[in-house]
Design a protein around this motif. Sequence first.
Motif, PDB file in Angstrom:
ATOM      1  N   MET A   1       0.861  -1.243  -0.119  1.00 35.85           N
ATOM      2  CA  MET A   1       0.069  -0.030  -0.070  1.00 35.85           C
ATOM      3  C   MET A   1       0.888   1.241   0.048  1.00 35.85           C
ATOM      4  O   MET A   1       1.700   1.296   0.745  1.00 35.85           O
ATOM      5  CB  MET A   1      -0.831  -0.102   1.116  1.00 35.85           C
ATOM      6  N   SER A   2       0.730   2.137  -0.705  1.00 33.50           N
ATOM      7  CA  SER A   2       1.353   3.277  -1.128  1.00 33.50           C
ATOM      8  C   SER A   2       1.088   4.305  -0.273  1.00 33.50           C
ATOM      9  O   SER A   2      -0.110   4.534   0.313  1.00 33.50           O
ATOM     10  CB  SER A   2       1.563   3.869  -2.516  1.00 33.50           C
ATOM     11  N   SER A   3       1.914   5.084   0.410  1.00 34.16           N
ATOM     12  CA  SER A   3       1.775   6.108   1.322  1.00 34.16           C
ATOM     13  C   SER A   3       1.459   7.607   0.673  1.00 34.16           C
ATOM     14  O   SER A   3       1.926   7.409  -0.565  1.00 34.16           O
ATOM     15  CB  SER A   3       2.759   6.463   2.411  1.00 34.16           C
ATOM     16  N   SER A   4       1.170   8.384   1.224  1.00 34.94           N
ATOM     17  CA  SER A   4       0.832   9.811   0.779  1.00 34.94           C
ATOM     18  C   SER A   4       1.456  10.568   1.524  1.00 34.94           C
ATOM     19  O   SER A   4       2.050  10.487   2.553  1.00 34.94           O
ATOM     20  CB  SER A   4      -0.829   9.991   1.037  1.00 34.94           C
ATOM     21  N   PRO A   5       1.683  11.988   0.960  1.00 32.27           N
ATOM     22  CA  PRO A   5       2.461  13.175   1.639  1.00 32.27           C
ATOM     23  C   PRO A   5       2.139  13.203   3.094  1.00 32.27           C
ATOM     24  O   PRO A   5       2.722  13.566   4.046  1.00 32.27           O
ATOM     25  CB  PRO A   5       2.384  14.175   0.834  1.00 32.27           C
ATOM     26  N   ALA A   6       0.825  13.195   3.185  1.00 34.14           N
ATOM     27  CA  ALA A   6       0.212  13.383   4.636  1.00 34.14           C
ATOM     28  C   ALA A   6       0.574  12.368   5.804  1.00 34.14           C
ATOM     29  O   ALA A   6       1.025  12.705   7.155  1.00 34.14           O
ATOM     30  CB  ALA A   6      -1.346  13.410   4.651  1.00 34.14           C
ATOM     31  N   ALA A   7       1.127  11.121   5.358  1.00 34.04           N
ATOM     32  CA  ALA A   7       1.383  10.063   6.213  1.00 34.04           C
ATOM     33  C   ALA A   7       2.818  10.604   6.788  1.00 34.04           C
ATOM     34  O   ALA A   7       3.064  10.290   8.047  1.00 34.04           O
ATOM     35  CB  ALA A   7       1.590   8.795   5.477  1.00 34.04           C
ATOM     36  N   LEU A   8       3.696  10.971   5.792  1.00 31.07           N
ATOM     37  CA  LEU A   8       5.147  11.310   6.418  1.00 31.07           C
ATOM     38  C   LEU A   8       4.928  12.363   7.163  1.00 31.07           C
ATOM     39  O   LEU A   8       5.673  12.461   8.277  1.00 31.07           O
ATOM     40  CB  LEU A   8       5.954  11.267   5.181  1.00 31.07           C
ATOM     41  N   ALA A   9       4.162  13.484   6.571  1.00 31.49           N
ATOM     42  CA  ALA A   9       4.098  14.741   7.623  1.00 31.49           C
ATOM     43  C   ALA A   9       3.766  14.564   8.924  1.00 31.49           C
ATOM     44  O   ALA A   9       4.167  15.185   9.816  1.00 31.49           O
ATOM     45  CB  ALA A   9       3.086  15.675   6.767  1.00 31.49           C
ATOM     46  N   SER A  10       2.731  13.403   9.312  1.00 30.67           N
ATOM     47  CA  SER A  10       2.445  13.045  10.506  1.00 30.67           C
ATOM     48  C   SER A  10       3.297  12.848  11.559  1.00 30.67           C
ATOM     49  O   SER A  10       3.229  13.058  12.755  1.00 30.67           O
ATOM     50  CB  SER A  10       1.445  12.003  10.626  1.00 30.67           C
ATOM     51  N   TYR A  11       4.621  12.248  11.206  1.00 31.40           N
ATOM     52  CA  TYR A  11       5.855  12.261  11.993  1.00 31.40           C
ATOM     53  C   TYR A  11       6.524  13.353  12.286  1.00 31.40           C
ATOM     54  O   TYR A  11       7.315  13.371  13.346  1.00 31.40           O
ATOM     55  CB  TYR A  11       6.735  11.075  11.335  1.00 31.40           C
ATOM     56  N   VAL A  12       6.366  14.462  11.496  1.00 29.09           N
ATOM     57  CA  VAL A  12       7.114  15.741  12.037  1.00 29.09           C
ATOM     58  C   VAL A  12       6.276  17.117  12.209  1.00 29.09           C
ATOM     59  O   VAL A  12       6.713  17.997  12.561  1.00 29.09           O
ATOM     60  CB  VAL A  12       8.007  16.012  10.838  1.00 29.09           C
ATOM     61  N   GLU A  13       4.866  16.755  12.421  1.00 28.72           N
ATOM     62  CA  GLU A  13       4.051  17.832  12.597  1.00 28.72           C
ATOM     63  C   GLU A  13       4.233  18.484  13.976  1.00 28.72           C
ATOM     64  O   GLU A  13       3.824  19.579  14.190  1.00 28.72           O
ATOM     65  CB  GLU A  13       2.469  17.369  12.349  1.00 28.72           C
ATOM     66  N   SER A  14       4.708  17.766  15.012  1.00 27.96           N
ATOM     67  CA  SER A  14       5.094  18.135  16.439  1.00 27.96           C
ATOM     68  C   SER A  14       6.427  18.292  16.524  1.00 27.96           C
ATOM     69  O   SER A  14       6.920  18.595  17.652  1.00 27.96           O
ATOM     70  CB  SER A  14       4.483  17.306  17.442  1.00 27.96           C
ATOM     71  N   TRP A  15       7.462  18.022  15.367  1.00 32.93           N
ATOM     72  CA  TRP A  15       8.683  18.172  15.500  1.00 32.93           C
ATOM     73  C   TRP A  15       9.261  19.569  15.387  1.00 32.93           C
ATOM     74  O   TRP A  15       9.259  20.166  14.398  1.00 32.93           O
ATOM     75  CB  TRP A  15       9.394  17.337  14.750  1.00 32.93           C
ATOM     76  N   HIS A  16       9.555  20.093  16.643  1.00 32.50           N
ATOM     77  CA  HIS A  16      10.132  21.612  16.452  1.00 32.50           C
ATOM     78  C   HIS A  16      11.408  21.715  17.367  1.00 32.50           C
ATOM     79  O   HIS A  16      11.332  22.248  18.605  1.00 32.50           O
ATOM     80  CB  HIS A  16       9.313  22.537  17.105  1.00 32.50           C
ATOM     81  N   PRO A  17      12.427  21.182  16.919  1.00 33.29           N
ATOM     82  CA  PRO A  17      13.860  21.096  17.549  1.00 33.29           C
ATOM     83  C   PRO A  17      14.230  22.645  17.994  1.00 33.29           C
ATOM     84  O   PRO A  17      14.167  23.380  16.963  1.00 33.29           O
ATOM     85  CB  PRO A  17      14.711  20.322  17.001  1.00 33.29           C
TER      86      PRO A  17
END
Length: 290
Positions: A1-17
């Motif tokens: 099953m292929s992923s969409s851009p939103a799937a990868l974005a979910s890993y970094v949406e709260s990432w603010h180093p």
Amino acid sequence: MSSSPAALASYVESWHPEPVTDGDALPAGPAAALSAVLDLPGPAAEVGDPLPPLWQWLYFLHWPPQQSLGPDGHLRDARFLPPVPGRRRMFAGGRCTISEPLLLGEPAERISSLAAAVPKQGRSGELLFVTERQEFRQHGRTCLIEEQDIVYRSGAGAAPRHPATPDDSAVPEPEGPWHLRLQPDETLLFRFSALTANAHRIHYDSSYCRDVEGYPGLVVHGPLLALLMLELVRRNAPERQVRSLSYRLHRPAFAGEHLLADGTPSDGQAQLHIATRREARHASAEVTFT
């Protein structure tokens, strides 16, 4: 099953180093060592001299504990590494604006921060483009601002297309009036890895390159290609001060191949690139002068 851009974005949406500040005395040793690796007749800079553009990569290095490294030789976790599963990394390019050169032997400060993290859909799957911003200061003044673009993917992705074996005989022909040739071997890549604290196995482990990453041989460092392009400026226009530069890394080059750094100057700027006989543009850059 292929992923969409939103799937990868979910890993970094709260990432603010948060930004981090490092210091370095900018000793003469690393600059002298790179000069030797490039077979220069002497150090490119002595204490008190301007550090050549991009040679700041020899400084502010981080040597983590061995247990902190992943199977590819990169860190498993760090402040500006995105929390992406099965992370694969590629150095894509960058930009640098120079107000005044850093002076060798003078203490300097670097402030690193996350500038952007943008997911995109590429031909081989979903990608995350991360831009790290670095501000370099000396004596309280901002001397240069650099941005580096790193591309990450989750998992292996599609198999890359590369030659079956690197060609160590084909020699590219120059296009412009500035040119510099180099045929990097395993020893040169090892020494450059040591100078830049780069433990990525694609630069020294042939079996890993072939069996895991799908390359035909050891990969020449992207930063080394960028430095070779800037060497054209340093050697052919030593009186010109670089005001800004940008560079892109297009296709990997491999140990044993004949590389040609080629450049064409024009009014106030220069166009640069790295070629082999099989590829006209492994890397390209544009430099503007003050």
